[in-house]
Write an enzyme that holds these catalytic residues in place. Structure first.
Site, mmCIF file in Angstrom:
data_model
loop_
_atom_site.group_PDB
_atom_site.id
_atom_site.type_symbol
_atom_site.label_atom_id
_atom_site.label_comp_id
_atom_site.label_asym_id
_atom_site.label_seq_id
_atom_site.Cartn_x
_atom_site.Cartn_y
_atom_site.Cartn_z
ATOM 1 N N CYS A 1 -2.855 -2.430 0.253
ATOM 2 C CA CYS A 1 -3.610 -2.011 1.429
ATOM 3 C C CYS A 1 -5.093 -2.250 1.241
ATOM 4 O O CYS A 1 -5.853 -2.250 2.192
ATOM 5 C CB CYS A 1 -3.360 -0.538 1.722
ATOM 6 S SG CYS A 1 -1.629 -0.205 1.912
ATOM 7 N N ALA B 1 0.833 6.054 8.144
ATOM 8 C CA ALA B 1 0.133 7.058 7.338
ATOM 9 C C ALA B 1 -1.387 6.935 7.430
ATOM 10 O O ALA B 1 -2.098 7.929 7.264
ATOM 11 C CB ALA B 1 0.579 6.957 5.888
ATOM 12 N N THR B 2 -1.891 5.744 7.701
ATOM 13 C CA THR B 2 -3.345 5.614 7.831
ATOM 14 C C THR B 2 -3.821 6.486 8.993
ATOM 15 O O THR B 2 -4.780 7.266 8.858
ATOM 16 C CB THR B 2 -3.737 4.134 8.071
ATOM 17 O OG1 THR B 2 -3.248 3.365 6.974
ATOM 18 C CG2 THR B 2 -5.234 3.962 8.185
ATOM 19 N N SER C 1 5.066 7.669 6.163
ATOM 20 C CA SER C 1 5.125 6.415 6.902
ATOM 21 C C SER C 1 6.505 5.776 6.722
ATOM 22 O O SER C 1 6.985 5.640 5.598
ATOM 23 C CB SER C 1 4.047 5.484 6.345
ATOM 24 O OG SER C 1 4.030 4.277 7.041
ATOM 25 N N ALA C 2 7.131 5.368 7.836
ATOM 26 C CA ALA C 2 8.526 4.915 7.794
ATOM 27 C C ALA C 2 8.739 3.644 6.977
ATOM 28 O O ALA C 2 9.786 3.473 6.364
ATOM 29 C CB ALA C 2 9.038 4.699 9.219
ATOM 30 N N HIS C 3 7.730 2.742 6.955
ATOM 31 C CA HIS C 3 7.999 1.460 6.294
ATOM 32 C C HIS C 3 8.040 1.574 4.778
ATOM 33 O O HIS C 3 8.375 0.616 4.081
ATOM 34 C CB HIS C 3 7.012 0.376 6.742
ATOM 35 C CG HIS C 3 5.617 0.474 6.198
ATOM 36 N ND1 HIS C 3 5.191 -0.304 5.149
ATOM 37 C CD2 HIS C 3 4.554 1.218 6.558
ATOM 38 C CE1 HIS C 3 3.912 -0.043 4.898
ATOM 39 N NE2 HIS C 3 3.498 0.880 5.742
HETATM 40 C C1 LIG Z 1 -0.483 6.539 -0.533
HETATM 41 C C2 LIG Z 1 -0.620 5.765 0.734
HETATM 42 N N1 LIG Z 1 -1.243 6.330 1.780
HETATM 43 C C3 LIG Z 1 -1.381 5.686 2.946
HETATM 44 C C4 LIG Z 1 -0.918 4.407 3.124
HETATM 45 C C5 LIG Z 1 -1.090 3.717 4.436
HETATM 46 O O1 LIG Z 1 0.141 3.715 5.118
HETATM 47 P P1 LIG Z 1 0.402 2.884 6.456
HETATM 48 O O2 LIG Z 1 0.685 1.501 6.027
HETATM 49 O O3 LIG Z 1 1.587 3.536 7.079
HETATM 50 O O4 LIG Z 1 -0.798 3.000 7.317
HETATM 51 C C6 LIG Z 1 -0.281 3.763 2.045
HETATM 52 C C7 LIG Z 1 0.173 2.363 2.167
HETATM 53 O O5 LIG Z 1 0.279 1.656 1.187
HETATM 54 C C8 LIG Z 1 -0.118 4.471 0.834
HETATM 55 O O6 LIG Z 1 0.503 3.922 -0.215
#
Ligand SMILES: Cc1ncc(COP(=O)(O)O)c(C=O)c1O
Length: 402
Positions: free
Chosen positions: A346, A72-73, A205-207
């Site tokens: 994060c 998702a990032t 995001s899959a995880h």
């Molecule tokens: C709301 C939200 N957006 C984005 C992310 C980032 O996701 P990724 O770990 O897949 O990069 C997170 C991860 O905690 C999240 O909770």
């Protein structure tokens, strides 16, 4: 690991065994490059195609509207930088919420440094029943015909707030702005339909839904309004040039499998998880009567059994609590066998108190006294009871020391 209790399912989830088996097969047997013309390549391409169909169906999208990313990032960056840095983008304004994840806030800060005007809307405070939701009137007023993109998350990763987006989408469409939604915490946990939400871009995001790490998606609307995206990674021209690079076939296929199970088992999982969250809260509260719940009420989720119920204001597995006069970090260090979080995992490299808790009106010391729990599919009653007892014991010991 036997006495460890994992209550941090907002940070990540364990990969479902059924998903891991599929990923393993793709790694060991069906390992072709999906761009290759031979049989190995075609088999991998077919597997990606079928995963895309499954994911698209779960989100009410078309398979061709999905771009696969590393998570998702990356999806958030591709959406925000991609829209705003497109050579034909003439608009210079971005509207977002104070409570977004750093994966949205940081690319927006970069765009601001490049000359974009940014309006960040505050949430309703703790005293309001809609605590944590973006102030709807304020956001509607901020969106105008200079707005390139509005970015609002569907479910908050710290206090679990679920954000209604209908009126925001309507206003965006009236003035020709695009709506991006970071749905990372929502997809796989509550029903998410790009049609019902009426969004133009959506990240997942899959995880976060028992799939593998390092794979995610960006939905980019293809019908109706035109969404122009400048690619952020260039190279082999894969994914219609929007995101070059060899496709992460095991990851994408695993994400499809994970979402299939998450959707299929959502109703039963949600009910059970809401019950465990209530159980954890009740047990903690009975041991610490001054304990404070941060964020929206948890009562709605317990009475509205169906996750499709529109009164749902908070993710079923989320609990964020303030322990009076004891630091969250100190509690976590005293009970290292209970995995929870003192803010967003994060952003845990940043020791600042949670920006989300501060935005709903906590002061710095209240924010630092808070812990976030994320209950997930594997959590058991015994684990929630045991976790509560360990936390209570540590809390009372720390309080005696204060
Ligand atoms: C709301 C939200 N957006 C984005 C992310 C980032 O996701 P990724 O770990 O897949 O990069 C997170 C991860 O905690 C999240 O909770």
């Amino acid at each position: 690991m036997n006495d460890l209790i994992y209550l941090d399912h907002h940070a990540t989830t364990p990969c479902d065994r059924r998903v891991a088996a599929v990923v393993q097969r793709m790694l060991l047997e069906d390992y072709g490059n999906a761009s290759s013309q031979h049989r190995f390549g075609q088999s991998a391409a077919d597997a990606v195609h079928s995963a895309a169909e499954t994911i698209a169906q779960a989100l009410a999208a078309q398979a061709t509207e999905l771009v696969f990313t590393s998570g998702a990032t990356e999806s958030n960056s591709l959406a925000l930088l991609g829209v705003c840095q497109h050579p034909r983008q003439k608009r210079r304004k971005i509207v977002t919420a104070v409570t977004e994840h750093p994966a949205v806030l940081d690319p927006i800060r970069r765009l601001e440094a490049d000359g974009f005007v940014v309006e960040r809307i505050a949430p309703y405070p703790q005293s309001d029943p809609n605590v944590g939701q973006v102030d709807e009137e304020a956001i509607l007023n901020a969106i105008d015909d200079q707005t390139a993109v509005v970015s609002v998350m569907l479910a908050n990763n710290e206090i679990g707030t679920i954000q209604p987006l209908r009126r925001v989408a309507e206003k965006c469409h009236q003035v020709g702005a695009l709506l991006h939604c970071d749905a990372t915490q929502a997809v796989g946990r509550i029903p998410v339909s790009v049609v019902d939400l009426d969004v133009d871009l959506l990240s997942a995001s899959a995880h976060k839904f028992y799939g593998p790490k390092g794979v995610g998606l960006l939905y980019i609307r293809q019908t109706g309004r035109r969404v122009r995206i400048r690619p952020q990674i260039e190279g082999g021209g894969q994914q219609r040039g929007l995101r070059s690079g060899t496709l992460n076939v095991p990851g994408i296929v695993g994400m499809g499998e994970a979402l299939k199970w998450a959707v299929e088992e959502m109703d039963t999982a949600t009910l059970r998880i809401a019950g465990l969250r209530q159980r954890l809260w009740d047990r903690l509260k009975s041991g610490i009567p001054e304990l404070v719940l941060n964020g929206p009420s948890i009562a709605d989720a317990n009475t509205s059994i169906s996750p499709t119920d529109s009164v749902l204001r908070r993710l079923h597995g989320n609990l964020n609590v303030m322990f009076p006069r004891v630091e969250g970090e100190a509690l976590m260090t005293t009970v290292p066998t209970v995995a929870c979080s003192s803010g967003s995992a994060c952003s845990s490299v940043d020791p600042a108190p949670s920006h989300v808790l501060m935005a709903i009106g906590c002061n710095e010391s209240q924010a630092r006294s808070s812990l976030r729990f994320g209950i997930g599919r594997p959590t058991t009653e015994q684990q929630t009871d045991e976790a509560a007892d360990r936390l209570l014991d540590a809390f009372h010991r720390l309080r005696q020391m204060v």
